[in-house]
Write a protein that holds these residues in place. Sequence first.
Motif, mmCIF file in Angstrom:
data_model
loop_
_atom_site.group_PDB
_atom_site.id
_atom_site.type_symbol
_atom_site.label_atom_id
_atom_site.label_comp_id
_atom_site.label_asym_id
_atom_site.label_seq_id
_atom_site.Cartn_x
_atom_site.Cartn_y
_atom_site.Cartn_z
ATOM 1 N N ALA A 155 3.735 3.316 3.699
ATOM 2 C CA ALA A 155 3.826 1.869 3.452
ATOM 3 C C ALA A 155 3.498 1.077 4.706
ATOM 4 O O ALA A 155 2.785 0.060 4.645
ATOM 5 N N ASN A 156 3.993 1.497 5.866
ATOM 6 C CA ASN A 156 3.729 0.769 7.109
ATOM 7 C C ASN A 156 2.243 0.754 7.446
ATOM 8 O O ASN A 156 1.709 -0.241 7.940
ATOM 9 N N SER A 161 5.948 -2.244 1.924
ATOM 10 C CA SER A 161 7.311 -1.780 2.169
ATOM 11 C C SER A 161 7.892 -1.249 0.871
ATOM 12 O O SER A 161 7.684 -1.834 -0.197
#
Length: 590
Positions: A155-156, A161
């Motif tokens: 996700a990063n 997120s």
Amino acid sequence: MIKACIKYWLPGFYQLKDYQRIWLSDDIRAAFSVVAVALPVGIAYAQLTGVSAIAGLYSTALPMIIYAFFGTSRQLIMGPDTATCAVIAAVVAPLAAGDAVKYWQLVITITLMTGAWCLIASYFKLGMLADFLSRPILLGLLNGVAITIVVGQFANVLGLSFVKNQLVEQLLEAPMILERVHWQTVMVSLFTIAIYYICKHYQPRLPAAIIAIIFASVITWIGQLSEHGVQVVGAVQGGFPVFQAPKFSLEDGRELVMPAFNLAMVSFVSMMITARSFAAKNGYEIDADKEFRALGIANFASALSSGFAISGASSRTAINDANGGKTQLVSIIAGVIIAVVAVVAYQPLEFIPIAALGVVLIVSSFALLDMKGIWLLRHRDTKAFYLSSITFIGVLVIGVIPGITLAVLLGLFQFLSTIMRPSDQILGLSHRGSVRTLDESDKVKAIPGLLIYRFNSPLTYFNAPYFKRQLLKYVYLADKNDLSYVIIDSVVSFTYLDVSAMTMISDLQVQLKKQGIRLVLAGRKRQLKSWCDLMGIQVGDGGMIIRSDMYLAIKLCACYQTAVENGQIVPLQRNEYKKQESDTTVSAEV
């Protein structure tokens, strides 16, 4: 006296007394190489743990210096580790419930508890726990942790997120959030990956991670990408660390006790694997109990300097060794340099993109992945393969902390199963007259009227009933009308006094006597006689017979002499048996 105290309490410092000037250039070069890797990785692991970037440097500097004095490894580098950071985040996040202050206090608390567990283990000389988590179990654990981190950092890297914390839920959530991909963040991630692998390919000796992060930070700063949604580390409060005593409820403290124990176990086992590997390569020994103490003190140092739990870092240790690091001076120099950065030169850290740190974490996690190692166990050791696979799936499905608990329990069950249900043999005489295990061939023959039994584990309260059942089964299968003696090889089985085991032997002797069979214990004569006197067990006439070795025990039995006279067996060769008894004793001690 003072020298002995320094050698015991500060083994690393004591080793420096033999420092040779010729090593200095190698140690300095290795120290700068370690710093080049430790700086970006420390910051990335702080992000994984969920704390400020500067905490990653605090967790690296002082523990590294402390270990150089208290540890026994000359190459091991201490610092944040993938598994420890993943464990901390998994434990603390649910308890903190979004409260940043409480989150930080819980991180400090679990770090202190981890250090306390390590010191307790060292005090009770539990360095043997380094062998508790078997290699297959640790292999499954580290593979599971690596995949968990890769998915979490996914996700990063994409500027997203996850709402959920568990791997399975994140995988189910991924398709629904992909439509919100932040393309500027993706470009930063791709740029970081490109720089990293270009460095690795063309200049493998350069610190690829720190170069990639520097380039990504410069691009983010010049393009002011943070104003376009690219997340960066942000303002960093550096300077000298200030310890703040954690405040938490008793309920929270209870919730951290067992996770801290699990953390201490995993940290120590992974650290010892690394330390022993490089010690063997460089020709020296590691003291496991002192390593436990060094790990505990290093964790206390990390907590007191506003850091989090640490362990032995395999990648940084490898960098140290590859660049010729000879002694603990590498850790001292590297720790001082990182401390200077954390106290004085910390301002540039605020421009580091979170996506670039995610790339570094993913690359580091890939280094832990060894799925091939698990698969190879399928052909080498089926039992080990199942243990490794169960641990791996457990970490993925039920989470890191329950997965570690499962790994510890599997290690315990593996040990208990080996002790509770060991192998056993019926012995006879070979064609050369030496004591050997009976098998389907005609090379070894049983002595008529005599049963010789070997139980390949120390007798204790939880395997004594199994021992009795097994022996009586063999007695039942034998021709009880002709059976006159049962000899037990005591060298392997009777290694320490266990009341339950001695009571079982007494009952067994009575039960066999009723069938007209005498029980003979062969080996450890003086020890066994003292235990029998202590337990009130009759020895000698009408009771149990104890002889000093297998040779005398067999020669005692009248049926042996009769069988020799009738030509049914070859006479026992004492020298042959003595050699075998020596080998058995050594294996039992091991």
